[in-house]
Design an enzyme around this catalytic site. Structure first.
Site, PDB file in Angstrom:
ATOM      1  N   ALA A 162       0.974  -0.955   0.056  1.00  8.77           N
ATOM      2  CA  ALA A 162      -0.141   0.030  -0.089  1.00  8.77           C
ATOM      3  C   ALA A 162       0.831   1.341  -0.016  1.00  8.77           C
ATOM      4  CB  ALA A 162      -0.756   0.071   1.246  1.00  8.77           C
ATOM      5  N   GLU A 193       3.769  -5.148   7.721  1.00  5.43           N
ATOM      6  CA  GLU A 193       2.674  -4.188   8.369  1.00  5.43           C
ATOM      7  C   GLU A 193       3.110  -4.030   9.913  1.00  5.43           C
ATOM      8  OE1 GLU A 193       2.026  -6.432   6.084  1.00  5.43           O
ATOM      9  OE2 GLU A 193       0.537  -5.482   4.771  1.00  5.43           O
ATOM     10  N   GLY A 205       0.410  -5.181   0.912  1.00  2.29           N
ATOM     11  CA  GLY A 205      -0.705  -5.157  -0.286  1.00  2.29           C
ATOM     12  C   GLY A 205      -0.291  -5.716  -1.341  1.00  2.29           C
TER      13      GLY A 205
HETATM   14  N1  DAK Z   1       4.590   3.089  -0.495  1.00  2.33           N
HETATM   15  C1  DAK Z   1       5.278   4.397  -1.246  1.00  2.33           C
HETATM   16  N2  DAK Z   1       6.173   4.713  -1.815  1.00  2.33           N
HETATM   17  C2  DAK Z   1       6.986   3.545  -1.594  1.00  2.33           C
HETATM   18  C3  DAK Z   1       6.759   2.144  -1.307  1.00  2.33           C
HETATM   19  C4  DAK Z   1       5.426   1.955  -0.484  1.00  2.33           C
HETATM   20  N3  DAK Z   1       4.750   1.096  -0.052  1.00  2.33           N
HETATM   21  N4  DAK Z   1       7.843   1.302  -1.286  1.00  2.33           N
HETATM   22  C5  DAK Z   1       8.491   2.155  -1.942  1.00  2.33           C
HETATM   23  N5  DAK Z   1       8.231   3.448  -2.242  1.00  2.33           N
HETATM   24  C6  DAK Z   1       8.790   4.551  -2.906  1.00  2.33           C
HETATM   25  C7  DAK Z   1      10.083   4.871  -2.043  1.00  2.33           C
HETATM   26  O1  DAK Z   1       9.576   5.792  -1.056  1.00  2.33           O
HETATM   27  C8  DAK Z   1      11.133   5.352  -3.041  1.00  2.33           C
HETATM   28  O2  DAK Z   1      10.714   6.632  -3.343  1.00  2.33           O
HETATM   29  P1  DAK Z   1      11.306   8.134  -3.345  1.00  2.33           P
HETATM   30  O3  DAK Z   1      11.677   8.428  -2.069  1.00  2.33           O
HETATM   31  O4  DAK Z   1      12.582   7.896  -4.288  1.00  2.33           O
HETATM   32  O5  DAK Z   1      10.409   9.161  -3.863  1.00  2.33           O
HETATM   33  C9  DAK Z   1      10.762   4.648  -4.247  1.00  2.33           C
HETATM   34  O6  DAK Z   1       9.635   3.905  -4.033  1.00  2.33           O
HETATM   35  C10 DAK Z   1      12.002   3.602  -4.352  1.00  2.33           C
HETATM   36  O7  DAK Z   1      11.991   2.791  -3.195  1.00  2.33           O
HETATM   37  P2  DAK Z   1      13.395   2.581  -2.332  1.00  2.33           P
HETATM   38  O8  DAK Z   1      14.152   3.569  -2.480  1.00  2.33           O
HETATM   39  O9  DAK Z   1      13.004   2.446  -0.989  1.00  2.33           O
HETATM   40  O10 DAK Z   1      14.038   1.204  -3.011  1.00  2.33           O
HETATM   41  P3  DAK Z   1      15.051   0.418  -2.252  1.00  2.33           P
HETATM   42  O11 DAK Z   1      15.416  -0.646  -3.338  1.00  2.33           O
HETATM   43  O12 DAK Z   1      16.158   1.162  -1.396  1.00  2.33           O
HETATM   44  O13 DAK Z   1      14.056  -0.513  -1.236  1.00  2.33           O
HETATM   45  C11 DAK Z   1      12.040  -1.797  -0.640  1.00  2.33           C
HETATM   46  C12 DAK Z   1      13.165  -1.354  -1.785  1.00  2.33           C
HETATM   47  C13 DAK Z   1      10.835  -2.559  -1.203  1.00  2.33           C
HETATM   48  C14 DAK Z   1      12.650  -2.762   0.361  1.00  2.33           C
HETATM   49  C15 DAK Z   1      11.744  -0.262   0.080  1.00  2.33           C
HETATM   50  O14 DAK Z   1      11.273   0.513  -0.726  1.00  2.33           O
HETATM   51  C16 DAK Z   1      10.604  -0.684   1.089  1.00  2.33           C
HETATM   52  O15 DAK Z   1      10.620  -1.370   2.255  1.00  2.33           O
HETATM   53  N6  DAK Z   1       9.414  -0.365   0.722  1.00  2.33           N
HETATM   54  C17 DAK Z   1       8.159  -0.454   1.701  1.00  2.33           C
HETATM   55  C18 DAK Z   1       7.715  -2.058   1.886  1.00  2.33           C
HETATM   56  C19 DAK Z   1       6.589  -1.836   2.628  1.00  2.33           C
HETATM   57  O16 DAK Z   1       6.836  -1.676   3.750  1.00  2.33           O
HETATM   58  N7  DAK Z   1       5.278  -1.938   1.903  1.00  2.33           N
HETATM   59  C20 DAK Z   1       4.243  -1.641   2.882  1.00  2.33           C
HETATM   60  C21 DAK Z   1       3.634  -2.737   3.615  1.00  2.33           C
HETATM   61  S1  DAK Z   1       1.975  -2.283   4.564  1.00  2.33           S
HETATM   62  C22 DAK Z   1      -4.561  -0.311   5.589  1.00  2.33           C
HETATM   63  C23 DAK Z   1      -4.342  -1.327   6.397  1.00  2.33           C
HETATM   64  C24 DAK Z   1      -3.210  -2.079   5.878  1.00  2.33           C
HETATM   65  C25 DAK Z   1      -2.505  -1.966   4.654  1.00  2.33           C
HETATM   66  C26 DAK Z   1      -2.885  -0.847   3.955  1.00  2.33           C
HETATM   67  C27 DAK Z   1      -4.098   0.035   4.301  1.00  2.33           C
HETATM   68  N8  DAK Z   1      -5.797   0.753   5.830  1.00  2.33           N
HETATM   69  C28 DAK Z   1      -6.442   0.263   7.259  1.00  2.33           C
HETATM   70  C29 DAK Z   1      -5.818   1.857   5.323  1.00  2.33           C
HETATM   71  C30 DAK Z   1      -1.552  -2.583   4.110  1.00  2.33           C
HETATM   72  C31 DAK Z   1      -0.458  -2.078   4.193  1.00  2.33           C
HETATM   73  C32 DAK Z   1       0.756  -2.555   3.492  1.00  2.33           C
HETATM   74  O17 DAK Z   1       0.928  -2.715   2.426  1.00  2.33           O
END
Ligand code: DAK
Length: 260
Positions: free
Chosen positions: A66, A134, A111
């Site tokens: 997400a 998460e 997500g």
């Molecule tokens: N959201 C927004 N931007 C993201 C992103 C994300 N999930 N993942 C990556 N990006 C963006 C980064 O911010 C960066 O943008 P800039 O800073 O350059 O503008 C760009 O994509 C490239 O990412 P990185 O520079 O971080 O790339 P790396 O190769 O260094 O790292 C990575 C890759 C996948 C390990 C890292 O990006 C990372 O850890 N990303 C986040 C993974 C994550 O935690 N995903 C979210 C999981 S939680 C809800 C309830 C539940 C959910 C949703 C809603 N509600 C009640 C509303 C579920 C939530 C989830 O999905």
């Protein structure tokens, strides 16, 4: 339109859906979910698409989750609405009559994992990274990951993954049963297309019914699920493709199916 964050291309009866926001590792913003719904409208209405392949644009990610930047600013009510919208979208994907294959061309986190779990079959490679980050963000998987992952690999393995928030690479994801196939980088898309071709050799209505019965039946008591299977089977006896399939066998030739 140039700005589409989700693309649909149709070729050889395959619908290719690409999450196209590589600058944010294809993170699921509300815009992505809106565009995804538009694409699902087209897939549902298409008479041409027989199998759907879902993948992410760029070299690094399927979908990195997400959109954390968007979630950061949400009130509880906005979070509720966003989550409901995402859940409705993923359920629409999982309910498509066509079989769906996710090609996990990189990160499938949070997500993104939940999107992949809403497809029928997942293919990955050594650089596929799956997991649920998460709890490290102070939330839990909110797009049915707690439920769909449990149903796929069991509750205990799911608990371990979710409690630790650890990421799992291709080989281990395959061993856990999250991936159906583990292939080389070059084979990622072609193996999905081969799978699609193997599916498309068969009677379309039969494949669709099989999907429906497996899907709906998994939520029913066994007795009711078997009854659902029996009724679906009986309905297929009314199709031209059933007549063709059995006749072709008797006549020792390949069947020609028309989804009729
Ligand atoms: N959201 C927004 N931007 C993201 C992103 C994300 N999930 N993942 C990556 N990006 C963006 C980064 O911010 C960066 O943008 P800039 O800073 O350059 O503008 C760009 O994509 C490239 O990412 P990185 O520079 O971080 O790339 P790396 O190769 O260094 O790292 C990575 C890759 C996948 C390990 C890292 O990006 C990372 O850890 N990303 C986040 C993974 C994550 O935690 N995903 C979210 C999981 S939680 C809800 C309830 C539940 C959910 C949703 C809603 N509600 C009640 C509303 C579920 C939530 C989830 O999905």
């Amino acid at each position: 339109k140039m700005s589409k964050t989700v693309l649909l291309e149709v070729k050889n009866s395959i619908g290719y859906i690409t999450i196209n926001r590589p600058e944010a590792l294809n993170a699921l913003s509300s815009q992505v979910l809106t565009d995804f719904n538009d694409v699902l409208d087209q897939v549902e209405q298409s008479e041409e698409i027989r199998v759907v392949i879902v993948t992410g644009a760029g070299e690094k990610a399927f979908v990195a989750g997400a959109d954390i930047k968007e979630m950061d600013l949400m009130s509880p009510i906005q979070a509720f609405e966003y989550m409901t919208f995402a859940n409705n979208t993923f359920t629409r994907l999982s309910d498509l009559r066509q079989p769906t294959i996710a090609v996990l061309n990189g990160y499938a986190l949070g997500g993104g994992m939940e999107l992949a779990l809403s497809t029928d079959i997942r293919i990955g490679f050594e650089k596929t990274v799956v997991g649920f980050p998460e709890v490290g963000l102070g939330i839990i998987p909110g797009f049915a990951g707690t439920q769909r992952m449990s149903r796929l690999i069991g509750t205990s393995r799911t608990k371990e993954l979710i409690f630790t928030a650890r990421t799992v690479k291709g080989q281990e994801a395959y061993e856990l049963g999250i991936l159906n196939k583990l292939v080389s980088a070059e084979e990622l898309l072609t193996s999905a297309e081969e799978l699609a071709a193997a599916i498309m050799k068969n009677a379309p209505l039969a494949v669709e019914k099989a999907k429906h019965v497996i899907q709906v039946g998994s939520e029913l008591p066994l007795k009711n699920a078997i009854r659902l299977e029996t009724e679906a089977e009986a309905l297929l006896f009314s199709t031209e493709d059933k007549v063709e399939g059995m006749r072709a066998f008797v006549e020792k030739r390949k069947p020609v199916f028309n989804r009729k």
